[in-house]
Design a protein around this motif. Structure first.
Motif, mmCIF file in Angstrom:
data_model
loop_
_atom_site.group_PDB
_atom_site.id
_atom_site.type_symbol
_atom_site.label_atom_id
_atom_site.label_comp_id
_atom_site.label_asym_id
_atom_site.label_seq_id
_atom_site.Cartn_x
_atom_site.Cartn_y
_atom_site.Cartn_z
ATOM 1 N N LYS A 1 16.861 -5.414 -2.731
ATOM 2 C CA LYS A 1 17.209 -3.819 -2.715
ATOM 3 C C LYS A 1 17.106 -3.311 -1.319
ATOM 4 C CE LYS A 1 15.246 -3.462 -7.320
ATOM 5 N NZ LYS A 1 13.976 -2.865 -8.123
ATOM 6 N N VAL A 2 17.453 -2.020 -1.111
ATOM 7 C CA VAL A 2 17.345 -1.293 0.050
ATOM 8 C C VAL A 2 16.421 -0.375 0.069
ATOM 9 C CG1 VAL A 2 18.868 0.525 1.400
ATOM 10 C CG2 VAL A 2 20.194 -1.286 0.380
ATOM 11 N N CYS A 3 15.802 -0.567 1.373
ATOM 12 C CA CYS A 3 14.649 0.396 1.348
ATOM 13 C C CYS A 3 15.080 2.078 1.536
ATOM 14 C CB CYS A 3 13.809 0.091 2.776
ATOM 15 S SG CYS A 3 12.298 0.846 3.325
ATOM 16 N N ASN A 4 14.131 2.963 0.913
ATOM 17 C CA ASN A 4 14.508 4.327 1.078
ATOM 18 C C ASN A 4 14.284 4.558 2.812
ATOM 19 O OD1 ASN A 4 13.433 7.015 1.777
ATOM 20 N ND2 ASN A 4 13.362 7.199 -0.683
ATOM 21 N N PRO A 5 15.217 5.249 3.171
ATOM 22 C CA PRO A 5 15.212 5.299 4.698
ATOM 23 C C PRO A 5 13.903 6.344 5.240
ATOM 24 C CG PRO A 5 16.899 6.498 3.824
ATOM 25 C CD PRO A 5 16.256 5.866 2.706
ATOM 26 N N HIS A 6 13.351 7.024 4.479
ATOM 27 C CA HIS A 6 12.329 7.823 4.939
ATOM 28 C C HIS A 6 10.929 7.102 4.591
ATOM 29 C CE1 HIS A 6 14.660 11.510 5.144
ATOM 30 N NE2 HIS A 6 14.913 11.204 3.842
ATOM 31 N N ARG A 7 10.899 5.771 4.083
ATOM 32 C CA ARG A 7 9.686 4.916 3.920
ATOM 33 C C ARG A 7 9.711 3.680 4.491
ATOM 34 N NH1 ARG A 7 6.623 7.499 0.720
ATOM 35 N NH2 ARG A 7 5.612 5.789 -0.015
ATOM 36 N N CYS A 8 10.569 3.512 5.490
ATOM 37 C CA CYS A 8 10.491 2.300 6.413
ATOM 38 C C CYS A 8 10.935 2.429 7.579
ATOM 39 C CB CYS A 8 10.907 1.003 5.605
ATOM 40 S SG CYS A 8 12.775 1.015 5.323
ATOM 41 N N ASP A 9 10.596 1.561 8.565
ATOM 42 C CA ASP A 9 11.118 1.691 9.812
ATOM 43 C C ASP A 9 12.129 0.766 10.122
ATOM 44 O OD1 ASP A 9 9.352 3.896 10.692
ATOM 45 O OD2 ASP A 9 7.614 2.330 10.723
ATOM 46 N N ILE B 1 0.815 -1.113 0.012
ATOM 47 C CA ILE B 1 -0.069 -0.071 -0.098
ATOM 48 C C ILE B 1 0.740 1.070 -0.020
ATOM 49 C CG2 ILE B 1 -1.736 1.346 1.405
ATOM 50 C CD1 ILE B 1 -2.674 -1.573 2.379
ATOM 51 N N TYR B 2 2.075 0.974 0.677
ATOM 52 C CA TYR B 2 2.969 2.273 0.991
ATOM 53 C C TYR B 2 4.405 1.808 0.399
ATOM 54 C CZ TYR B 2 5.345 6.023 3.588
ATOM 55 O OH TYR B 2 6.438 7.107 3.863
ATOM 56 N N CYS B 3 4.764 2.215 -0.786
ATOM 57 C CA CYS B 3 5.982 1.792 -1.365
ATOM 58 C C CYS B 3 7.169 2.102 -0.614
ATOM 59 C CB CYS B 3 6.019 2.098 -2.619
ATOM 60 S SG CYS B 3 6.168 3.777 -2.962
ATOM 61 N N VAL B 4 8.170 1.306 -0.562
ATOM 62 C CA VAL B 4 9.232 1.530 0.295
ATOM 63 C C VAL B 4 10.668 1.478 -0.380
ATOM 64 C CG1 VAL B 4 8.158 0.437 2.161
ATOM 65 C CG2 VAL B 4 9.608 -1.033 1.065
ATOM 66 N N ASP B 5 10.805 1.056 -1.885
ATOM 67 C CA ASP B 5 12.134 1.002 -2.180
ATOM 68 C C ASP B 5 11.916 1.755 -3.661
ATOM 69 O OD1 ASP B 5 11.098 -0.585 -4.073
ATOM 70 O OD2 ASP B 5 12.621 -2.342 -3.930
ATOM 71 N N GLY B 6 12.735 1.282 -4.493
ATOM 72 C CA GLY B 6 12.918 2.101 -5.891
ATOM 73 C C GLY B 6 11.678 1.968 -6.708
ATOM 74 N N HIS B 7 10.781 1.268 -6.116
ATOM 75 C CA HIS B 7 9.598 1.306 -6.963
ATOM 76 C C HIS B 7 8.549 2.558 -6.618
ATOM 77 C CE1 HIS B 7 10.239 -3.054 -7.201
ATOM 78 N NE2 HIS B 7 9.362 -3.211 -8.171
ATOM 79 N N CYS B 8 9.053 3.483 -5.817
ATOM 80 C CA CYS B 8 8.797 4.453 -5.548
ATOM 81 C C CYS B 8 9.044 5.704 -6.395
ATOM 82 C CB CYS B 8 8.951 4.994 -4.023
ATOM 83 S SG CYS B 8 8.185 4.033 -2.864
ATOM 84 N N SER B 9 8.105 6.357 -6.940
ATOM 85 C CA SER B 9 8.699 7.883 -7.798
ATOM 86 C C SER B 9 8.830 8.757 -6.668
ATOM 87 C CB SER B 9 7.666 8.208 -8.913
ATOM 88 O OG SER B 9 6.401 8.474 -8.363
ATOM 89 N N CYS B 10 8.619 8.876 -5.531
ATOM 90 C CA CYS B 10 8.707 10.158 -4.744
ATOM 91 C C CYS B 10 9.716 9.261 -3.240
ATOM 92 C CB CYS B 10 7.411 10.244 -4.077
ATOM 93 S SG CYS B 10 7.347 11.572 -2.852
ATOM 94 N N PRO B 11 10.506 9.817 -3.078
ATOM 95 C CA PRO B 11 11.687 9.391 -2.074
ATOM 96 C C PRO B 11 11.135 9.896 -0.401
ATOM 97 C CG PRO B 11 12.897 11.298 -3.119
ATOM 98 C CD PRO B 11 11.394 10.858 -4.049
ATOM 99 N N GLY B 12 10.386 10.931 -0.502
ATOM 100 C CA GLY B 12 10.075 11.524 0.889
ATOM 101 C C GLY B 12 9.114 10.483 1.656
ATOM 102 N N ARG B 13 8.868 10.724 2.893
ATOM 103 C CA ARG B 13 8.034 10.180 3.853
ATOM 104 C C ARG B 13 6.392 10.238 2.996
ATOM 105 N NH1 ARG B 13 8.375 8.474 9.214
ATOM 106 N NH2 ARG B 13 6.251 8.400 10.109
ATOM 107 N N VAL B 14 5.979 11.335 2.746
ATOM 108 C CA VAL B 14 4.831 11.467 2.180
ATOM 109 C C VAL B 14 4.992 11.878 0.800
ATOM 110 C CG1 VAL B 14 2.652 13.137 2.130
ATOM 111 C CG2 VAL B 14 4.016 12.742 4.308
ATOM 112 N N CYS B 15 4.059 11.022 -0.095
ATOM 113 C CA CYS B 15 4.233 10.974 -1.456
ATOM 114 C C CYS B 15 2.699 11.087 -1.940
ATOM 115 C CB CYS B 15 4.800 9.862 -2.022
ATOM 116 S SG CYS B 15 6.576 9.716 -1.711
#
Length: 163
Positions: A115-123, A35-49
């Motif tokens: 892959k490594v998770c975007n640090p703003h998108r996972c705990d 539901i909430y993408c966490v890695d390179g599949h996101c087009s937005c790297p921030g916490r809120v997209c």
């Protein structure tokens, strides 16, 4: 929610209502894309997209079903945990955002390099091949991540729910 349809959202709504009516404490949803993408599949790297309309529709349904404890997904070639609440999917003028937080787990590398998770998108992120084991004991849940080839837990997420 990777390409979830309105028909599927309506089915989830009805099924969650029936599960709650049976008195279940936890509902776990399993489907491919998170539901909430966490890695390179996101087009937005921030916490809120920005989120797509079908995801807003799904979130609106999940908000009405406190029985939903966690969601489990693959798709993103990593092992990650995210607590999804209003700080990750906030309200706006036309959408309530997340009013019923839930735990989201992405567990699976699908046989490719992790892959490594975007640090703003996972705990939590374990960017190594492995798996997650789920243990439910009444209101208590533990999800433990393991690295492939090891019996030693890497990290455990614990949570509980009152009836």
């Amino acid at each position: 929610a990777h390409r979830i349809t309105s028909d599927q959202v309506r089915w989830i709504d009805a099924d969650l209502g029936a599960a709650a009516a049976r008195g279940l404490v936890h509902a776990f949803l399993y489907f491919h894309g998170p539901i909430y993408c966490v890695d390179g599949h996101c087009s937005c790297p921030g916490r809120v997209c920005p989120i797509r309309p079908h995801v807003r529709e799904l979130i609106s349904i999940l908000n009405h079903h406190p029985i939903v404890s966690a969601t489990f997904h693959g798709h993103e070639h990593t092992h990650a945990y995210t607590y999804v609440d209003e700080t990750r999917i906030p309200p706006n003028a036309s959408f309530a955002g997340v009013t019923h937080p839930f735990h989201q787990f992405v567990a699976g590398s699908a046989g490719v390099r992790t892959k490594v998770c975007n640090p703003h998108r996972c705990d939590f992120n374990m960017a190594k091949s492995g798996f997650a084991a789920v243990e439910v004991n009444g209101p208590r849940v533990a999800v433990t991540f393991y690295q492939l080839g090891s019996m030693d837990p890497v990290h455990t997420i614990r949570f509980a729910k009152e009836r």
